[in-house]
Design an enzyme around this catalytic site. Structure first.
Site, short mmCIF file in Angstrom:
data_model
loop_
_atom_site.label_atom_id
_atom_site.label_comp_id
_atom_site.label_asym_id
_atom_site.label_seq_id
_atom_site.Cartn_x
_atom_site.Cartn_y
_atom_site.Cartn_z
N GLY A 265 94.96 -28.37 16.84
CA GLY A 265 93.50 -28.43 16.87
C GLY A 265 92.93 -28.94 15.56
O GLY A 265 91.91 -28.45 15.08
N ARG B 135 89.13 -31.60 14.10
CA ARG B 135 87.82 -31.27 13.53
C ARG B 135 87.80 -29.79 13.13
O ARG B 135 88.78 -29.06 13.33
CB ARG B 135 86.70 -31.56 14.54
CG ARG B 135 86.73 -30.63 15.74
CD ARG B 135 85.59 -30.91 16.71
NE ARG B 135 85.36 -29.74 17.57
CZ ARG B 135 84.50 -29.71 18.57
NH1 ARG B 135 83.80 -30.79 18.87
NH2 ARG B 135 84.33 -28.61 19.28
N SER C 228 90.48 -13.98 15.75
CA SER C 228 89.03 -14.02 15.53
C SER C 228 88.54 -12.60 15.35
O SER C 228 89.12 -11.66 15.91
CB SER C 228 88.34 -14.64 16.75
OG SER C 228 86.95 -14.37 16.72
N TYR D 16 87.74 -14.61 25.64
CA TYR D 16 88.06 -15.01 24.26
C TYR D 16 88.60 -13.82 23.47
O TYR D 16 89.61 -13.92 22.76
CB TYR D 16 86.77 -15.56 23.62
CG TYR D 16 86.90 -16.17 22.26
CD1 TYR D 16 87.32 -17.50 22.10
CD2 TYR D 16 86.57 -15.46 21.12
CE1 TYR D 16 87.42 -18.08 20.85
CE2 TYR D 16 86.66 -16.03 19.85
CZ TYR D 16 87.08 -17.34 19.72
OH TYR D 16 87.18 -17.91 18.47
N ALA D 17 87.94 -12.67 23.59
CA ALA D 17 88.38 -11.47 22.87
C ALA D 17 89.77 -11.04 23.34
O ALA D 17 90.62 -10.65 22.52
CB ALA D 17 87.37 -10.35 23.06
N LYS E 160 92.28 -13.44 21.85
CA LYS E 160 92.44 -13.28 20.40
C LYS E 160 93.11 -11.93 20.06
O LYS E 160 93.82 -11.83 19.06
CB LYS E 160 91.09 -13.40 19.70
CG LYS E 160 90.48 -14.82 19.80
CD LYS E 160 91.35 -15.88 19.16
CE LYS E 160 90.67 -17.24 19.06
NZ LYS E 160 91.53 -18.28 18.47
N ILE F 23 82.18 -19.12 11.08
CA ILE F 23 82.43 -20.31 10.24
C ILE F 23 81.65 -21.50 10.80
O ILE F 23 81.60 -21.69 12.03
CB ILE F 23 83.96 -20.63 10.23
CG1 ILE F 23 84.82 -19.37 9.98
CG2 ILE F 23 84.26 -21.73 9.20
CD1 ILE F 23 84.64 -18.69 8.65
#
Ligand code: NAD
Length: 245
Positions: A12, A15, A141, A153-154, A157, A186
């Site tokens: 990844g 960017r 994260s 997502y949680a 992660k 970020i």
């Protein structure tokens, strides 16, 4: 910190955080394999590194596809005779409240953010065991503790945390360290996608009063990848200006 002669793969890296990480590792002397699905972005990262006197190449790869991840790791190690550093950074979000989240959103996020990490770690751990040296840094994260609208997502992660700590226990004896970073909030394209009101709320929760920069995270990863961090293993490090304490 000196990473001269080290071979690093960063997923990844077209960017955002991955780009910052790739640039930092190259600045410290590593040969960096910039991996992403976004060819244009990956080539741009490579050009920037080379312009600044660093060494880099591009390897296009979707980490969610196990054959592609395996090729990335194995062909890099074959070509360079080693793989010293693996940074699993590729990630996506498909936010939704749990009751509205469809299986497509769930599968996509778990596929990249958790299975994608396993897909590179499995072949990398084999190679690193044989060479009896290695550094793996996974990007988790702050959301792993749970975040409204981010069940997928949680969960992914949090899975990365368990995967990291298990690998640290399995690989430590082979002189391989495995650690995870929890970036806070970020400033990247991912976070720039949130509405301005949400951005302000997020920043208001950060004791340091600002969003992080990719280099804030990259500096910590460079340290973990270096010889100076040779006895740090299985840790989960927050880089978030104090957002999670
Ligand atoms: P970003 O969206 O700006 O960049 C992600 C990069 O990953 C892109 O270049 C994209 O093309 C690539 N990518 C996506 N899916 C891929 C796949 N299947 N295979 C290979 N490459 C793929 O995101 P970012 O903000 O730079 O985030 C990088 C990592 O940091 C992610 O894992 C993210 O979850 C994590 N993170 C970010 C923040 C933040 O505040 N930005 C906070 C915590 C964790």
């Amino acid at each position: 910190m000196d990473l001269t002669g080290k071979v690093a793969v960063v997923t990844g890296a077209a960017r955002g955080l991955g780009k910052g990480i790739a640039e930092k590792l190259a600045e410290l002397g590593a040969h960096v394999v910039i991996s992403d699905m976004n060819e244009e972005g990956a080539e741009a990262t490579k050009e920037e590194i080379i312009t600044n006197g660093g060494r880099a190449e591009v390897f296009l790869c979707n980490v969610a596809v196990k054959e592609e991840a395996k090729r990335l790791v194995e062909e890099t190690a074959q070509k360079h005779g080693r793989l010293d550093i693996l940074v699993n950074n590729a990630g996506i979000n498909r936010d939704s409240m749990l009751h509205k989240m469809d299986h497509g959103q769930w599968d996509a996020v778990l596929g990249v953010n958790l299975t994608g990490v396993f897909n590179t770690m499995k072949p990398a751990s084999q190679i690193m065991r044989e060479q009896e040296h290695g550094r793996i840094v996974n990007i988790s994260s702050a959301s792993w503790l749970g975040n409204v609208g981010q069940a997928n997502y949680a969960a992914a992660k949090a899975g990365v945390v368990g995967l990291t700590k298990t690998a640290a226990r399995e690989l430590g004896k082979k002189n391989i360290t495995v650690n995870a970073i929890c970036p806070g909030f970020i400033d990247t394209d991912m976070t720039r996608g949130v509405p301005e009101k949400v951005w302000d709320i997020m920043v208001s929760k950060i004791p340091m009063g600002r969003a992080g920069k990719p280099e804030d995270v990259a500096n910590c990863i460079a340290f973990l990848a270096s010889d100076q961090a040779s006895y740090i293993n299985g840790e989960l490090i927050n880089v978030g200006g104090g957002m999670v304490l």
